[in-house]
Write a protein that holds these residues in place. Sequence first.
Motif, PDB file in Angstrom:
ATOM      1  N   THR A 246      76.417 125.628  86.938  1.00 22.96           N
ATOM      2  CA  THR A 246      77.587 125.355  87.236  1.00 22.96           C
ATOM      3  C   THR A 246      78.401 124.976  85.696  1.00 22.96           C
ATOM      4  N   ALA A 247      79.591 125.186  85.569  1.00 24.61           N
ATOM      5  CA  ALA A 247      80.150 125.103  84.264  1.00 24.61           C
ATOM      6  C   ALA A 247      80.564 123.562  84.147  1.00 24.61           C
ATOM      7  N   GLY A 248      80.274 122.968  82.742  1.00 29.97           N
ATOM      8  CA  GLY A 248      80.411 121.612  82.418  1.00 29.97           C
ATOM      9  C   GLY A 248      81.896 121.466  81.885  1.00 29.97           C
ATOM     10  N   ASN A 249      82.160 120.377  81.381  1.00 32.85           N
ATOM     11  CA  ASN A 249      83.406 120.215  80.621  1.00 32.85           C
ATOM     12  C   ASN A 249      83.732 120.805  79.434  1.00 32.85           C
ATOM     13  N   ALA A 250      84.841 121.504  79.238  1.00 36.72           N
ATOM     14  CA  ALA A 250      85.303 121.823  77.921  1.00 36.72           C
ATOM     15  C   ALA A 250      87.010 121.926  77.889  1.00 36.72           C
ATOM     16  N   LEU A 251      87.198 120.995  77.159  1.00 33.52           N
ATOM     17  CA  LEU A 251      88.431 120.597  76.972  1.00 33.52           C
ATOM     18  C   LEU A 251      89.274 121.356  75.498  1.00 33.52           C
ATOM     19  N   ASP A 252      90.381 121.906  75.483  1.00 33.68           N
ATOM     20  CA  ASP A 252      91.078 122.639  74.458  1.00 33.68           C
ATOM     21  C   ASP A 252      92.201 121.634  74.224  1.00 33.68           C
ATOM     22  N   ILE A 253      92.726 121.841  72.994  1.00 27.38           N
ATOM     23  CA  ILE A 253      93.991 121.091  72.429  1.00 27.38           C
ATOM     24  C   ILE A 253      94.937 121.644  71.660  1.00 27.38           C
ATOM     25  N   GLY A 254      96.062 121.393  71.897  1.00 27.09           N
ATOM     26  CA  GLY A 254      96.968 121.920  71.035  1.00 27.09           C
ATOM     27  C   GLY A 254      98.525 120.999  70.818  1.00 27.09           C
TER      28      GLY A 254
ATOM     29  N   HIS B 230      84.493 143.669  78.488  1.00 24.41           N
ATOM     30  CA  HIS B 230      83.388 143.606  79.307  1.00 24.41           C
ATOM     31  C   HIS B 230      82.458 142.426  78.965  1.00 24.41           C
ATOM     32  N   ALA B 231      83.005 141.585  78.076  1.00 26.24           N
ATOM     33  CA  ALA B 231      82.205 140.198  77.705  1.00 26.24           C
ATOM     34  C   ALA B 231      82.037 139.408  78.922  1.00 26.24           C
ATOM     35  N   THR B 232      80.995 138.790  78.872  1.00 27.47           N
ATOM     36  CA  THR B 232      80.429 137.854  80.282  1.00 27.47           C
ATOM     37  C   THR B 232      80.949 136.391  80.025  1.00 27.47           C
ATOM     38  N   CYS B 233      81.517 136.172  78.792  1.00 29.35           N
ATOM     39  CA  CYS B 233      81.831 134.620  78.743  1.00 29.35           C
ATOM     40  C   CYS B 233      83.047 134.427  79.713  1.00 29.35           C
ATOM     41  N   VAL B 234      83.339 132.920  80.121  1.00 28.53           N
ATOM     42  CA  VAL B 234      84.595 132.720  80.961  1.00 28.53           C
ATOM     43  C   VAL B 234      85.682 132.960  80.400  1.00 28.53           C
ATOM     44  N   GLY B 235      86.532 133.806  81.082  1.00 29.26           N
ATOM     45  CA  GLY B 235      87.882 134.073  80.785  1.00 29.26           C
ATOM     46  C   GLY B 235      87.898 135.351  79.451  1.00 29.26           C
ATOM     47  N   CYS B 236      86.626 135.856  79.504  1.00 37.84           N
ATOM     48  CA  CYS B 236      86.804 137.030  78.255  1.00 37.84           C
ATOM     49  C   CYS B 236      87.018 138.292  78.924  1.00 37.84           C
TER      50      CYS B 236
END
Length: 510
Positions: free
Chosen positions: A90-98, A303-309
Amino acid sequence: MCDDAQDTPEDPARGIGRRALFVTGAAAALTAGSVTFAAAAGGDRQTRTIRGTLPAGAPDFVYVPVEVPTGVREFRVSYRYDRPAVPAGTAGNALDIGLFDERGTALGGRGFRGWSGGARTEFLVRADDATPGYLPGPVRAGTWHIALGPYTVAPQGLAYELTVTLEHGEPGTTPSPRYPPERAGGRGRAWYRGDCHLHSWYSDGRRTPAEIAALARAAGLDFINSSDHNTHAAHPHWADAAGEDLLILLGEEITTRNGHVVALGTDPGTFVDWRYRARDHRFGAFARQIRRAGGLVVPAHPHATCVGCGWKFGFGEADAVEVWNGPFTADDEVTLAAWDNLLVAAARGGRREWLPAMGGSDAHRDPDVVGLPQTVVLADDLTRRAIQDGIRAGRSYVAESKDVSLSFTATGGRGLRAGIGERLPVAPDAPVTVRLDVRGAPGCVPRLVTDEGVLLTGDPLPADGAGTLEWRTTAAYAAYVRAEVRHPQAVPQLPGAPAAFTNPIFLGEG
Protein backbone atom coordinates in the motif's frame (compact mmCIF):
# COMPACT_ATOMS: atom_id res chain seq x y z
CA MET A 1 -9.04 25.58 7.74
CA CYS A 2 -6.37 28.11 8.61
CA ASP A 3 -5.37 30.60 11.24
CA ASP A 4 -2.28 31.61 13.11
CA ALA A 5 -0.48 29.22 15.40
CA GLN A 6 -2.04 30.76 18.51
CA ASP A 7 -5.62 29.96 17.55
CA THR A 8 -7.40 26.65 17.15
CA PRO A 9 -7.60 25.92 13.41
CA GLU A 10 -10.73 24.76 11.73
CA ASP A 11 -10.62 21.01 11.14
CA PRO A 12 -10.52 20.36 7.38
CA ALA A 13 -11.21 16.67 7.90
CA ARG A 14 -14.93 17.33 8.41
CA GLY A 15 -15.43 16.71 4.74
CA ILE A 16 -14.59 18.00 1.32
CA GLY A 17 -18.20 18.56 0.35
CA ARG A 18 -18.42 21.99 1.94
CA ARG A 19 -15.38 23.24 0.04
CA ALA A 20 -15.06 24.38 -3.54
CA LEU A 21 -14.09 21.46 -5.75
CA PHE A 22 -13.32 22.57 -9.28
CA VAL A 23 -11.75 21.38 -12.49
CA THR A 24 -9.12 23.63 -14.01
CA GLY A 25 -9.56 22.17 -17.47
CA ALA A 26 -7.15 19.45 -16.41
CA ALA A 27 -6.80 17.23 -13.37
CA ALA A 28 -9.27 17.86 -10.56
CA ALA A 29 -8.13 20.37 -7.96
CA LEU A 30 -9.30 21.48 -4.56
CA THR A 31 -9.24 25.02 -3.18
CA ALA A 32 -8.99 25.22 0.58
CA GLY A 33 -9.90 28.14 2.84
CA SER A 34 -7.76 31.26 2.47
CA VAL A 35 -5.10 32.73 4.75
CA THR A 36 -5.13 36.50 5.28
CA PHE A 37 -2.27 38.74 6.38
CA ALA A 38 -2.73 42.31 7.53
CA ALA A 39 -0.65 45.20 6.26
CA ALA A 40 2.43 45.80 8.40
CA ALA A 41 5.30 48.19 8.78
CA GLY A 42 8.66 47.69 7.10
CA GLY A 43 10.81 45.04 8.71
CA ASP A 44 7.88 43.33 10.42
CA ARG A 45 7.27 39.61 10.03
CA GLN A 46 3.96 37.80 10.19
CA THR A 47 3.47 34.08 10.43
CA ARG A 48 0.41 31.90 9.96
CA THR A 49 0.11 28.13 10.39
CA ILE A 50 -2.36 26.15 8.32
CA ARG A 51 -3.33 22.56 9.07
CA GLY A 52 -5.39 20.16 7.07
CA THR A 53 -6.00 16.53 6.20
CA LEU A 54 -6.40 15.08 2.74
CA PRO A 55 -8.33 11.83 2.36
CA ALA A 56 -7.30 8.87 0.26
CA GLY A 57 -8.39 9.60 -3.29
CA ALA A 58 -7.71 13.33 -2.92
CA PRO A 59 -7.52 15.47 -6.07
CA ASP A 60 -4.17 15.78 -7.81
CA PHE A 61 -3.70 19.36 -6.60
CA VAL A 62 -4.84 21.31 -3.57
CA TYR A 63 -4.45 25.09 -3.64
CA VAL A 64 -4.19 27.05 -0.41
CA PRO A 65 -4.89 30.77 -1.08
CA VAL A 66 -2.80 33.33 0.78
CA GLU A 67 -3.91 36.98 0.77
CA VAL A 68 -0.73 39.03 0.50
CA PRO A 69 -0.86 42.73 1.45
CA THR A 70 1.26 45.49 -0.06
CA GLY A 71 4.81 46.07 1.06
CA VAL A 72 5.91 42.43 1.34
CA ARG A 73 9.59 41.78 0.69
CA GLU A 74 9.76 37.99 1.17
CA PHE A 75 7.32 35.07 1.01
CA ARG A 76 8.51 32.00 2.93
CA VAL A 77 6.85 28.59 3.37
CA SER A 78 7.78 25.52 5.36
CA TYR A 79 5.71 22.35 5.58
CA ARG A 80 5.51 18.90 7.05
CA TYR A 81 3.11 15.97 6.89
CA ASP A 82 2.56 12.67 8.65
CA ARG A 83 3.83 9.33 7.39
CA PRO A 84 1.78 6.64 9.13
CA ALA A 85 2.61 2.97 8.77
CA VAL A 86 0.71 1.25 5.96
CA PRO A 87 0.22 -2.42 5.02
CA ALA A 88 2.68 -4.04 2.65
CA GLY A 89 1.89 -3.18 -0.95
CA THR A 90 0.00 0.00 0.00
CA ALA A 91 1.32 3.44 -0.90
CA GLY A 92 2.19 5.72 2.00
CA ASN A 93 2.00 9.50 2.13
CA ALA A 94 4.02 11.69 -0.23
CA LEU A 95 3.18 15.38 -0.61
CA ASP A 96 4.71 17.70 -3.21
CA ILE A 97 4.68 21.49 -2.98
CA GLY A 98 4.97 24.60 -5.16
CA LEU A 99 3.85 28.21 -5.46
CA PHE A 100 1.77 30.43 -7.75
CA ASP A 101 1.63 34.21 -7.39
CA GLU A 102 -1.22 36.71 -7.74
CA ARG A 103 -1.54 35.99 -11.47
CA GLY A 104 -3.35 32.77 -10.59
CA THR A 105 -3.20 29.00 -10.94
CA ALA A 106 -4.74 28.66 -14.41
CA LEU A 107 -3.34 25.89 -16.56
CA GLY A 108 -0.42 27.21 -18.58
CA GLY A 109 1.43 28.57 -15.58
CA ARG A 110 1.21 32.35 -15.97
CA GLY A 111 1.37 32.65 -12.19
CA PHE A 112 3.99 29.94 -11.70
CA ARG A 113 6.69 30.86 -9.18
CA GLY A 114 8.25 27.49 -8.47
CA TRP A 115 7.99 23.82 -7.67
CA SER A 116 10.18 21.63 -5.49
CA GLY A 117 8.03 18.51 -5.44
CA GLY A 118 9.03 16.53 -2.37
CA ALA A 119 12.68 17.57 -2.48
CA ARG A 120 12.49 20.40 0.10
CA THR A 121 10.63 21.15 3.30
CA GLU A 122 10.84 24.93 2.93
CA PHE A 123 11.34 27.63 0.33
CA LEU A 124 11.31 31.39 -0.13
CA VAL A 125 10.83 33.86 -2.95
CA ARG A 126 11.69 37.54 -3.09
CA ALA A 127 12.71 39.99 -5.76
CA ASP A 128 16.44 39.38 -5.57
CA ASP A 129 16.57 35.70 -4.63
CA ALA A 130 14.66 32.42 -4.47
CA THR A 131 15.20 28.88 -3.26
CA PRO A 132 16.43 26.60 -6.08
CA GLY A 133 13.40 25.51 -8.08
CA TYR A 134 11.66 28.86 -7.54
CA LEU A 135 11.77 32.13 -9.49
CA PRO A 136 12.95 35.41 -8.01
CA GLY A 137 10.67 38.39 -8.54
CA PRO A 138 8.53 40.94 -6.72
CA VAL A 139 6.10 39.78 -4.05
CA ARG A 140 3.08 41.74 -5.25
CA ALA A 141 -0.16 42.19 -3.37
CA GLY A 142 -3.01 39.83 -4.19
CA THR A 143 -4.07 36.22 -3.78
CA TRP A 144 -1.14 33.82 -3.96
CA HIS A 145 -1.57 30.04 -3.85
CA ILE A 146 0.52 27.36 -2.24
CA ALA A 147 0.13 24.31 -4.47
CA LEU A 148 0.06 20.92 -2.78
CA GLY A 149 0.39 17.77 -4.83
CA PRO A 150 -0.66 14.65 -2.90
CA TYR A 151 1.43 12.22 -4.93
CA THR A 152 0.20 9.27 -2.88
CA VAL A 153 -2.11 9.21 0.15
CA ALA A 154 -2.24 6.50 2.81
CA PRO A 155 -5.60 4.91 3.71
CA GLN A 156 -5.53 6.89 6.98
CA GLY A 157 -5.32 10.17 5.07
CA LEU A 158 -2.55 12.75 4.89
CA ALA A 159 -2.36 15.35 7.66
CA TYR A 160 -0.23 18.37 6.75
CA GLU A 161 0.92 21.62 8.33
CA LEU A 162 2.02 24.73 6.43
CA THR A 163 3.82 27.66 8.01
CA VAL A 164 3.72 30.87 5.96
CA THR A 165 5.91 33.84 6.88
CA LEU A 166 5.74 37.24 5.19
CA GLU A 167 8.52 39.76 5.76
CA HIS A 168 7.75 43.39 5.00
CA GLY A 169 10.29 45.86 3.67
CA GLU A 170 11.84 47.32 0.57
CA PRO A 171 12.20 44.78 -2.24
CA GLY A 172 15.53 44.10 -3.86
CA THR A 173 16.26 44.13 -7.57
CA THR A 174 15.47 41.08 -9.69
CA PRO A 175 18.59 40.03 -11.63
CA SER A 176 18.45 39.91 -15.41
CA PRO A 177 18.78 36.30 -16.61
CA ARG A 178 21.85 35.21 -18.54
CA TYR A 179 21.66 32.01 -20.57
CA PRO A 180 24.24 29.68 -22.15
CA PRO A 181 25.04 30.19 -25.85
CA GLU A 182 23.39 28.02 -28.51
CA ARG A 183 26.70 27.15 -30.15
CA ALA A 184 29.92 25.57 -28.94
CA GLY A 185 33.21 24.81 -30.64
CA GLY A 186 32.23 21.94 -32.89
CA ARG A 187 34.08 19.89 -35.48
CA GLY A 188 31.71 20.52 -38.36
CA ARG A 189 29.70 17.49 -39.45
CA ALA A 190 30.67 14.87 -36.89
CA TRP A 191 29.41 12.52 -34.19
CA TYR A 192 28.68 14.36 -30.95
CA ARG A 193 27.99 12.73 -27.58
CA GLY A 194 25.36 14.01 -25.19
CA ASP A 195 23.21 13.35 -22.13
CA CYS A 196 19.72 14.80 -22.54
CA HIS A 197 18.18 13.85 -19.18
CA LEU A 198 19.83 15.38 -16.11
CA HIS A 199 18.63 16.84 -12.80
CA SER A 200 20.28 19.55 -10.73
CA TRP A 201 19.54 20.94 -7.28
CA TYR A 202 16.98 23.18 -8.97
CA SER A 203 14.56 20.23 -8.67
CA ASP A 204 15.26 16.96 -6.86
CA GLY A 205 18.90 16.55 -7.85
CA ARG A 206 21.79 17.16 -5.48
CA ARG A 207 24.38 18.53 -7.90
CA THR A 208 24.99 22.12 -8.97
CA PRO A 209 25.19 23.02 -12.67
CA ALA A 210 28.96 23.41 -12.28
CA GLU A 211 29.29 19.92 -10.80
CA ILE A 212 27.15 18.40 -13.56
CA ALA A 213 29.17 20.16 -16.26
CA ALA A 214 32.42 18.86 -14.79
CA LEU A 215 31.06 15.30 -14.77
CA ALA A 216 29.81 15.74 -18.35
CA ARG A 217 33.27 16.79 -19.51
CA ALA A 218 34.85 13.84 -17.70
CA ALA A 219 32.38 11.52 -19.45
CA GLY A 220 33.51 12.80 -22.86
CA LEU A 221 30.24 14.59 -23.61
CA ASP A 222 29.88 17.40 -26.12
CA PHE A 223 26.40 18.50 -25.04
CA ILE A 224 23.87 18.12 -22.23
CA ASN A 225 20.23 19.12 -21.67
CA SER A 226 18.96 20.65 -18.42
CA SER A 227 15.74 18.80 -17.54
CA ASP A 228 14.65 19.57 -13.99
CA HIS A 229 11.19 18.44 -12.89
CA ASN A 230 8.34 20.89 -13.51
CA THR A 231 10.42 24.06 -13.33
CA HIS A 232 12.62 26.16 -15.56
CA ALA A 233 14.27 27.89 -12.60
CA ALA A 234 17.69 26.45 -13.49
CA HIS A 235 17.85 28.04 -16.95
CA PRO A 236 19.69 31.25 -15.95
CA HIS A 237 22.22 29.32 -13.89
CA TRP A 238 23.85 27.30 -16.67
CA ALA A 239 25.70 30.09 -18.48
CA ASP A 240 28.88 29.83 -16.40
CA ALA A 241 29.01 26.05 -16.88
CA ALA A 242 28.97 26.21 -20.69
CA GLY A 243 32.05 26.63 -22.86
CA GLU A 244 33.55 26.02 -26.25
CA ASP A 245 33.88 22.35 -25.30
CA LEU A 246 30.34 21.88 -23.91
CA LEU A 247 27.00 22.90 -25.40
CA ILE A 248 24.24 23.24 -22.81
CA LEU A 249 20.63 22.95 -23.97
CA LEU A 250 17.77 24.11 -21.77
CA GLY A 251 14.61 22.14 -21.08
CA GLU A 252 12.37 20.58 -18.47
CA GLU A 253 11.08 17.16 -17.46
CA ILE A 254 7.31 17.56 -17.42
CA THR A 255 6.24 15.15 -14.69
CA THR A 256 2.52 14.40 -15.05
CA ARG A 257 0.53 11.73 -13.24
CA ASN A 258 0.43 9.70 -16.49
CA GLY A 259 4.07 9.79 -17.50
CA HIS A 260 7.09 12.04 -17.89
CA VAL A 261 8.28 13.86 -21.00
CA VAL A 262 11.55 15.67 -21.58
CA ALA A 263 11.35 19.03 -23.35
CA LEU A 264 14.71 18.99 -25.11
CA GLY A 265 16.36 22.25 -26.08
CA THR A 266 13.57 24.79 -25.61
CA ASP A 267 14.03 28.55 -25.77
CA PRO A 268 15.51 29.97 -22.55
CA GLY A 269 12.90 30.68 -19.90
CA THR A 270 10.28 28.31 -21.34
CA PHE A 271 7.97 26.79 -18.71
CA VAL A 272 5.72 23.83 -19.61
CA ASP A 273 2.81 22.93 -17.31
CA TRP A 274 2.39 19.41 -15.98
CA ARG A 275 -1.00 19.55 -14.21
CA TYR A 276 -3.06 17.20 -16.40
CA ARG A 277 -3.65 13.54 -17.11
CA ALA A 278 -4.16 11.68 -20.37
CA ARG A 279 -7.93 11.71 -19.92
CA ASP A 280 -7.88 15.54 -19.88
CA HIS A 281 -6.82 15.66 -23.58
CA ARG A 282 -4.36 18.47 -22.85
CA PHE A 283 -1.01 16.95 -23.73
CA GLY A 284 -1.20 17.76 -27.44
CA ALA A 285 -1.42 21.48 -26.72
CA PHE A 286 1.61 21.37 -24.45
CA ALA A 287 3.58 19.24 -26.92
CA ARG A 288 2.92 21.93 -29.52
CA GLN A 289 4.07 24.56 -27.03
CA ILE A 290 7.38 22.70 -26.66
CA ARG A 291 7.86 22.69 -30.42
CA ARG A 292 6.89 26.36 -30.76
CA ALA A 293 9.60 27.07 -28.20
CA GLY A 294 12.10 25.26 -30.42
CA GLY A 295 12.25 22.05 -28.40
CA LEU A 296 11.80 18.34 -29.02
CA VAL A 297 9.13 16.22 -27.32
CA VAL A 298 10.73 13.08 -25.84
CA PRO A 299 8.69 10.70 -23.63
CA ALA A 300 11.00 9.53 -20.84
CA HIS A 301 11.32 5.99 -19.44
CA PRO A 302 7.86 5.06 -20.83
CA HIS A 303 7.71 1.64 -19.14
CA ALA A 304 9.12 2.67 -15.75
CA THR A 305 7.21 1.14 -12.86
CA CYS A 306 7.21 4.06 -10.37
CA VAL A 307 3.83 5.65 -9.57
CA GLY A 308 2.83 8.02 -12.37
CA CYS A 309 5.90 7.19 -14.49
CA GLY A 310 4.34 4.90 -17.12
CA TRP A 311 3.65 6.74 -20.38
CA LYS A 312 -0.11 6.94 -21.12
CA PHE A 313 -0.30 9.70 -23.76
CA GLY A 314 0.66 7.73 -26.87
CA PHE A 315 3.46 8.65 -29.24
CA GLY A 316 1.63 10.69 -31.85
CA GLU A 317 3.15 13.95 -30.58
CA ALA A 318 6.64 12.59 -29.87
CA ASP A 319 9.79 13.57 -31.77
CA ALA A 320 11.86 10.77 -30.21
CA VAL A 321 11.55 8.37 -27.28
CA GLU A 322 13.93 7.66 -24.42
CA VAL A 323 14.47 3.92 -24.75
CA TRP A 324 17.45 3.60 -22.38
CA ASN A 325 17.23 5.43 -19.04
CA GLY A 326 20.19 5.22 -16.65
CA PRO A 327 21.69 1.79 -15.89
CA PHE A 328 19.91 -0.68 -18.20
CA THR A 329 17.12 -2.55 -16.39
CA ALA A 330 14.17 -4.79 -17.21
CA ASP A 331 11.84 -1.86 -17.97
CA ASP A 332 14.40 -0.59 -20.52
CA GLU A 333 14.34 -4.01 -22.17
CA VAL A 334 10.55 -3.76 -22.38
CA THR A 335 10.84 -0.26 -23.85
CA LEU A 336 13.37 -1.43 -26.42
CA ALA A 337 11.04 -4.22 -27.55
CA ALA A 338 8.03 -1.88 -27.65
CA TRP A 339 9.99 0.66 -29.69
CA ASP A 340 11.03 -2.07 -32.13
CA ASN A 341 7.34 -2.91 -32.56
CA LEU A 342 6.72 0.71 -33.56
CA LEU A 343 9.42 0.37 -36.21
CA VAL A 344 7.68 -2.71 -37.56
CA ALA A 345 4.38 -0.83 -37.73
CA ALA A 346 6.02 2.05 -39.61
CA ALA A 347 7.69 -0.33 -42.07
CA ARG A 348 4.49 -2.33 -42.59
CA GLY A 349 2.50 0.80 -43.32
CA GLY A 350 5.10 2.09 -45.75
CA ARG A 351 5.28 5.33 -43.77
CA ARG A 352 8.29 7.59 -44.04
CA GLU A 353 7.80 8.89 -40.50
CA TRP A 354 9.10 6.82 -37.60
CA LEU A 355 10.06 7.41 -33.99
CA PRO A 356 13.81 7.58 -33.26
CA ALA A 357 15.25 6.17 -30.04
CA MET A 358 17.64 7.90 -27.68
CA GLY A 359 18.98 7.51 -24.16
CA GLY A 360 19.70 9.61 -21.07
CA SER A 361 21.20 9.07 -17.65
CA ASP A 362 18.42 10.65 -15.55
CA ALA A 363 21.25 11.31 -13.10
CA HIS A 364 20.27 13.07 -9.86
CA ARG A 365 23.05 12.54 -7.32
CA ASP A 366 25.97 10.31 -6.42
CA PRO A 367 26.42 7.53 -7.40
CA ASP A 368 24.32 8.27 -10.55
CA VAL A 369 26.66 8.38 -13.56
CA VAL A 370 26.37 11.33 -15.93
CA GLY A 371 26.68 9.97 -19.46
CA LEU A 372 25.31 6.47 -18.69
CA PRO A 373 24.03 6.14 -21.32
CA GLN A 374 24.86 8.79 -23.88
CA THR A 375 23.20 9.59 -27.19
CA VAL A 376 25.75 9.87 -30.01
CA VAL A 377 24.39 12.15 -32.74
CA LEU A 378 25.58 12.84 -36.28
CA ALA A 379 25.11 16.61 -36.57
CA ASP A 380 26.32 19.31 -38.93
CA ASP A 381 27.85 21.24 -36.03
CA LEU A 382 27.76 21.56 -32.26
CA THR A 383 24.75 23.86 -32.11
CA ARG A 384 21.31 23.56 -30.57
CA ARG A 385 19.56 23.29 -33.95
CA ALA A 386 22.04 20.87 -35.50
CA ILE A 387 21.92 18.50 -32.52
CA GLN A 388 18.12 18.60 -32.51
CA ASP A 389 18.00 17.96 -36.26
CA GLY A 390 20.20 14.88 -35.83
CA ILE A 391 18.07 13.49 -33.00
CA ARG A 392 14.81 14.17 -34.84
CA ALA A 393 16.15 12.42 -37.96
CA GLY A 394 17.35 9.39 -35.95
CA ARG A 395 20.96 9.88 -37.00
CA SER A 396 22.12 8.56 -33.66
CA TYR A 397 22.99 5.58 -31.54
CA VAL A 398 23.08 5.03 -27.77
CA ALA A 399 26.23 3.89 -25.95
CA GLU A 400 27.06 3.14 -22.35
CA SER A 401 30.17 5.33 -22.29
CA LYS A 402 32.64 7.34 -24.35
CA ASP A 403 34.69 4.15 -24.80
CA VAL A 404 32.09 2.55 -27.07
CA SER A 405 31.77 3.71 -30.68
CA LEU A 406 29.96 2.25 -33.67
CA SER A 407 29.92 2.62 -37.42
CA PHE A 408 26.87 1.12 -39.10
CA THR A 409 26.10 1.29 -42.83
CA ALA A 410 24.16 -0.41 -45.63
CA THR A 411 25.35 -0.38 -49.24
CA GLY A 412 23.72 -1.39 -52.50
CA GLY A 413 24.48 -1.25 -56.18
CA ARG A 414 25.30 1.91 -58.16
CA GLY A 415 27.26 3.32 -55.21
CA LEU A 416 24.21 3.62 -52.94
CA ARG A 417 25.00 3.95 -49.26
CA ALA A 418 22.93 4.74 -46.14
CA GLY A 419 23.85 5.29 -42.52
CA ILE A 420 22.02 5.23 -39.22
CA GLY A 421 18.58 6.82 -39.46
CA GLU A 422 18.63 6.86 -43.26
CA ARG A 423 16.97 4.85 -46.03
CA LEU A 424 18.75 2.83 -48.70
CA PRO A 425 16.52 3.18 -51.81
CA VAL A 426 16.93 -0.22 -53.48
CA ALA A 427 14.61 -2.55 -55.36
CA PRO A 428 13.09 -5.37 -53.27
CA ASP A 429 15.41 -8.08 -54.61
CA ALA A 430 18.57 -5.99 -55.01
CA PRO A 431 21.49 -7.18 -52.88
CA VAL A 432 22.35 -5.14 -49.81
CA THR A 433 25.45 -5.41 -47.63
CA VAL A 434 25.13 -4.34 -43.98
CA ARG A 435 28.31 -3.65 -42.01
CA LEU A 436 28.76 -2.96 -38.30
CA ASP A 437 32.13 -1.87 -36.92
CA VAL A 438 32.52 -1.78 -33.14
CA ARG A 439 35.20 -0.33 -30.89
CA GLY A 440 35.52 -0.32 -27.11
CA ALA A 441 33.28 -3.27 -26.16
CA PRO A 442 35.48 -6.20 -25.09
CA GLY A 443 33.62 -9.47 -24.56
CA CYS A 444 30.36 -8.06 -25.93
CA VAL A 445 28.34 -9.74 -28.66
CA PRO A 446 27.25 -7.80 -31.78
CA ARG A 447 23.97 -8.68 -33.46
CA LEU A 448 21.66 -7.41 -36.19
CA VAL A 449 17.92 -7.00 -35.70
CA THR A 450 15.28 -6.65 -38.42
CA ASP A 451 11.49 -6.51 -38.55
CA GLU A 452 11.63 -10.30 -38.24
CA GLY A 453 13.83 -10.27 -35.14
CA VAL A 454 17.48 -11.07 -34.43
CA LEU A 455 18.84 -12.55 -37.67
CA LEU A 456 22.58 -12.51 -37.14
CA THR A 457 24.67 -12.82 -33.99
CA GLY A 458 28.45 -12.48 -34.09
CA ASP A 459 31.17 -13.90 -31.92
CA PRO A 460 32.16 -12.19 -28.66
CA LEU A 461 34.51 -9.30 -29.33
CA PRO A 462 38.18 -9.78 -28.41
CA ALA A 463 40.00 -8.13 -25.52
CA ASP A 464 40.63 -4.92 -27.47
CA GLY A 465 36.85 -4.56 -27.94
CA ALA A 466 37.02 -4.10 -31.73
CA GLY A 467 35.29 -6.14 -34.39
CA THR A 468 33.22 -6.21 -37.56
CA LEU A 469 29.96 -7.93 -38.45
CA GLU A 470 28.75 -8.15 -42.07
CA TRP A 471 25.49 -9.47 -43.46
CA ARG A 472 23.97 -9.69 -46.93
CA THR A 473 20.24 -9.32 -47.38
CA THR A 474 17.54 -7.68 -49.51
CA ALA A 475 14.80 -5.15 -48.87
CA ALA A 476 12.25 -7.90 -49.51
CA TYR A 477 13.68 -9.85 -46.58
CA ALA A 478 14.42 -6.99 -44.17
CA ALA A 479 12.40 -3.78 -44.07
CA TYR A 480 15.03 -2.31 -41.75
CA VAL A 481 18.18 -3.36 -39.94
CA ARG A 482 19.46 -2.05 -36.65
CA ALA A 483 22.47 -3.08 -34.58
CA GLU A 484 22.94 -4.06 -30.95
CA VAL A 485 26.10 -4.78 -29.01
CA ARG A 486 25.28 -6.78 -25.89
CA HIS A 487 27.18 -7.74 -22.78
CA PRO A 488 27.30 -11.48 -22.00
CA GLN A 489 24.06 -12.99 -20.80
CA ALA A 490 23.59 -12.66 -17.02
CA VAL A 491 20.05 -14.03 -16.61
CA PRO A 492 18.79 -17.20 -18.35
CA GLN A 493 16.36 -16.56 -21.20
CA LEU A 494 17.23 -12.86 -21.28
CA PRO A 495 19.86 -11.13 -23.43
CA GLY A 496 22.70 -9.32 -21.76
CA ALA A 497 22.46 -5.59 -21.20
CA PRO A 498 23.47 -3.50 -24.21
CA ALA A 499 26.76 -1.70 -24.49
CA ALA A 500 25.21 0.13 -27.45
CA PHE A 501 22.39 0.02 -29.96
CA THR A 502 21.56 2.00 -33.08
CA ASN A 503 18.58 3.51 -34.71
CA PRO A 504 17.60 1.58 -37.87
CA ILE A 505 18.59 1.81 -41.49
CA PHE A 506 15.51 1.34 -43.64
CA LEU A 507 15.77 -0.72 -46.83
CA GLY A 508 13.66 -0.24 -49.93
CA GLU A 509 12.27 2.66 -51.88
CA GLY A 510 9.65 3.44 -49.27
